[in-house]
Enzyme design. Structure first.
Site, short mmCIF file in Angstrom:
data_model
loop_
_atom_site.label_atom_id
_atom_site.label_comp_id
_atom_site.label_asym_id
_atom_site.label_seq_id
_atom_site.Cartn_x
_atom_site.Cartn_y
_atom_site.Cartn_z
N SER A 9 0.85 -1.19 0.00
CA SER A 9 0.00 0.00 0.00
C SER A 9 0.88 1.24 0.00
O SER A 9 1.63 1.49 0.95
CB SER A 9 -0.89 0.01 1.24
OG SER A 9 -1.41 1.32 1.42
N HIS A 34 -1.03 -1.25 -4.32
CA HIS A 34 -2.33 -0.94 -3.72
C HIS A 34 -2.41 0.58 -3.51
O HIS A 34 -1.59 1.16 -2.78
CB HIS A 34 -2.48 -1.69 -2.40
CG HIS A 34 -3.80 -1.53 -1.74
ND1 HIS A 34 -4.93 -2.24 -2.10
CD2 HIS A 34 -4.18 -0.73 -0.71
CE1 HIS A 34 -5.94 -1.91 -1.32
NE2 HIS A 34 -5.52 -0.98 -0.46
N ASP A 36 -4.54 3.61 -2.19
CA ASP A 36 -5.64 3.97 -1.29
C ASP A 36 -6.11 5.39 -1.54
O ASP A 36 -5.37 6.35 -1.31
CB ASP A 36 -5.16 3.88 0.17
CG ASP A 36 -5.06 2.44 0.65
OD1 ASP A 36 -6.06 1.72 0.55
OD2 ASP A 36 -3.96 2.05 1.10
N MET A 38 -8.73 8.28 -0.44
CA MET A 38 -9.63 8.68 0.65
C MET A 38 -10.13 10.09 0.42
O MET A 38 -9.35 10.97 0.06
CB MET A 38 -8.87 8.63 1.97
CG MET A 38 -8.19 7.30 2.24
SD MET A 38 -7.31 7.35 3.80
CE MET A 38 -6.63 5.69 3.85
N HIS A 67 -8.03 1.19 -4.39
CA HIS A 67 -8.98 1.02 -3.29
C HIS A 67 -9.66 2.36 -3.01
O HIS A 67 -9.07 3.24 -2.39
CB HIS A 67 -8.23 0.49 -2.06
CG HIS A 67 -9.09 0.30 -0.84
ND1 HIS A 67 -8.56 0.06 0.41
CD2 HIS A 67 -10.43 0.30 -0.68
CE1 HIS A 67 -9.54 -0.06 1.29
NE2 HIS A 67 -10.69 0.09 0.65
N MET A 69 -11.91 4.60 -1.10
CA MET A 69 -12.65 4.83 0.14
C MET A 69 -13.32 6.18 0.00
O MET A 69 -12.93 7.18 0.63
CB MET A 69 -11.67 4.79 1.34
CG MET A 69 -11.21 3.38 1.67
SD MET A 69 -9.73 3.36 2.68
CE MET A 69 -8.49 3.46 1.40
N MET A 138 -11.91 -5.86 4.90
CA MET A 138 -11.05 -4.95 5.67
C MET A 138 -10.72 -5.57 7.02
O MET A 138 -11.61 -6.04 7.73
CB MET A 138 -11.73 -3.59 5.89
CG MET A 138 -11.91 -2.72 4.66
SD MET A 138 -10.37 -2.26 3.81
CE MET A 138 -9.48 -1.38 5.09
N GLY A 145 -3.24 4.07 7.82
CA GLY A 145 -2.30 2.96 7.83
C GLY A 145 -1.81 2.73 9.25
O GLY A 145 -2.09 3.52 10.16
N ASP A 176 -6.82 -6.33 4.03
CA ASP A 176 -6.15 -5.04 4.02
C ASP A 176 -6.22 -4.44 5.42
O ASP A 176 -7.31 -4.20 5.94
CB ASP A 176 -6.85 -4.14 2.99
CG ASP A 176 -6.25 -2.75 2.88
OD1 ASP A 176 -5.16 -2.52 3.44
OD2 ASP A 176 -6.88 -1.90 2.23
C1 DX5 Z 1 -6.46 1.62 5.34
C2 DX5 Z 1 -5.93 1.29 3.98
C3 DX5 Z 1 -4.83 0.32 3.96
C4 DX5 Z 1 -3.59 0.76 4.70
C5 DX5 Z 1 -2.89 -0.47 5.19
O1 DX5 Z 1 -7.58 2.42 5.21
O2 DX5 Z 1 -6.97 0.76 3.17
O3 DX5 Z 1 -4.51 -0.08 2.64
O4 DX5 Z 1 -2.71 1.50 3.91
O5 DX5 Z 1 -1.80 -0.08 5.97
P1 DX5 Z 1 -1.14 -1.04 7.02
O6 DX5 Z 1 -0.63 -2.23 6.25
O7 DX5 Z 1 -0.05 -0.21 7.59
O8 DX5 Z 1 -2.18 -1.42 8.00
ZN ZN Z 2 -6.45 -0.17 1.22
#
Ligand code: DX5
Ligand code: ZN
Length: 220
Positions: A9, A34, A36, A38, A67, A69, A138, A145, A176
């Site tokens: 990610s 990956h 992310d 947001m 991904h 969100m 999830m 993260g 994830d």
């Molecule tokens: C959280 C994200 C994840 C995140 C994972 O909302 O969707 O992809 O980056 O990070 P780690 O591996 O540090 O939990």
């Molecule tokens: Zn993610």
């Protein structure tokens, strides 16, 4: 044994040198990036959007696992397709009709996937399994993260894997959040085959070693 797909990610990457960081992950043997996204509305945090991805696409040939969100994925699918997405995952809890979002993603020849938050029962995603390439369970609350892996999500992974096998469907299961060399085995055993890891990969000194360690821990 199922193929283990490792997806770093980029949320945990150093954004000042994103291109180099991702190139290093590719060299290190990671399978998919990956990405992310947001919106500060569906989740409290704001990360980055399609323009960043588009720039990255110009310098990186890896599989882009996007991904989203975000509350209204439908409005932005085309932007992320143009940004170079290979797969687009949206949340079942978003404001749009899931079937409409799936159709839109497919219309561009991109792989559709659905994510469910920790509070969402797996049964809700079952009707969509025949139409998607992947389901993302999830293992943390989306938005940040570096959170701890929620092992109590494993019954959802198990149940979905059983249904997928029973129905003879070709659907990947991604996990994830909080995935590292200690937790990946738990998720793999439950039936996941695509593993997202942010901190456990990008926060390490030696990416090749980190990718190898996490991969070999999946079915250790
Ligand atoms: C959280 C994200 C994840 C995140 C994972 O909302 O969707 O992809 O980056 O990070 P780690 O591996 O540090 O939990
Ligand atoms: Zn993610």
């Amino acid at each position: 044994m199922k193929e283990v797909i490792i997806a770093p990610s980029i949320l945990s990457a150093d954004f000042a040198k994103l291109g180099e960081e991702c190139a290093a992950m590719e060299t290190a043997g990671a399978d998919q990036l990956h990405i992310d996204v947001m919106d500060g509305h569906f989740v409290p945090n704001i990360s980055y959007g399609a323009p960043i991805m588009k720039s990255l696409r110009k310098v990186n040939k890896m599989f882009f696992d996007t991904h989203l969100m975000i509350s209204e994925p439908l409005r932005y699918i085309e932007d992320f397709v143009k940004g170079g997405a290979d797969r687009i995952t949206f949340h079942l809890e978003c404001d749009n009709d899931p079937m409409e979002v799936i159709e839109k993603i497919k219309s561009f020849g991109v792989l559709p996937a659905i994510a469910i938050k920790p509070g969402t029962p797996y049964e809700k995603v079952v009707p969509y399994l025949p139409f998607i390439e992947m389901v993302l369970v999830m293992t943390v609350e989306p938005g940040f993260g570096g959170q701890s892996f929620m092992a109590d999500m494993m019954p959802k992974v198990k149940a979905l894997r059983e249904i997928i096998e029973k129905e003879g469907l070709n659907v990947n299961i991604q996990v994830d959040g909080g995935i590292d060399k200690n937790t990946i085995g738990i998720a793999a055993k439950a039936g996941a085959n695509i593993f997202v890891a942010g901190s456990a990969l990008f926060k390490q000194e030696n990416y090749a070693k980190a990718v190898e360690e996490i991969r070999s821990a999946a079915f250790a």
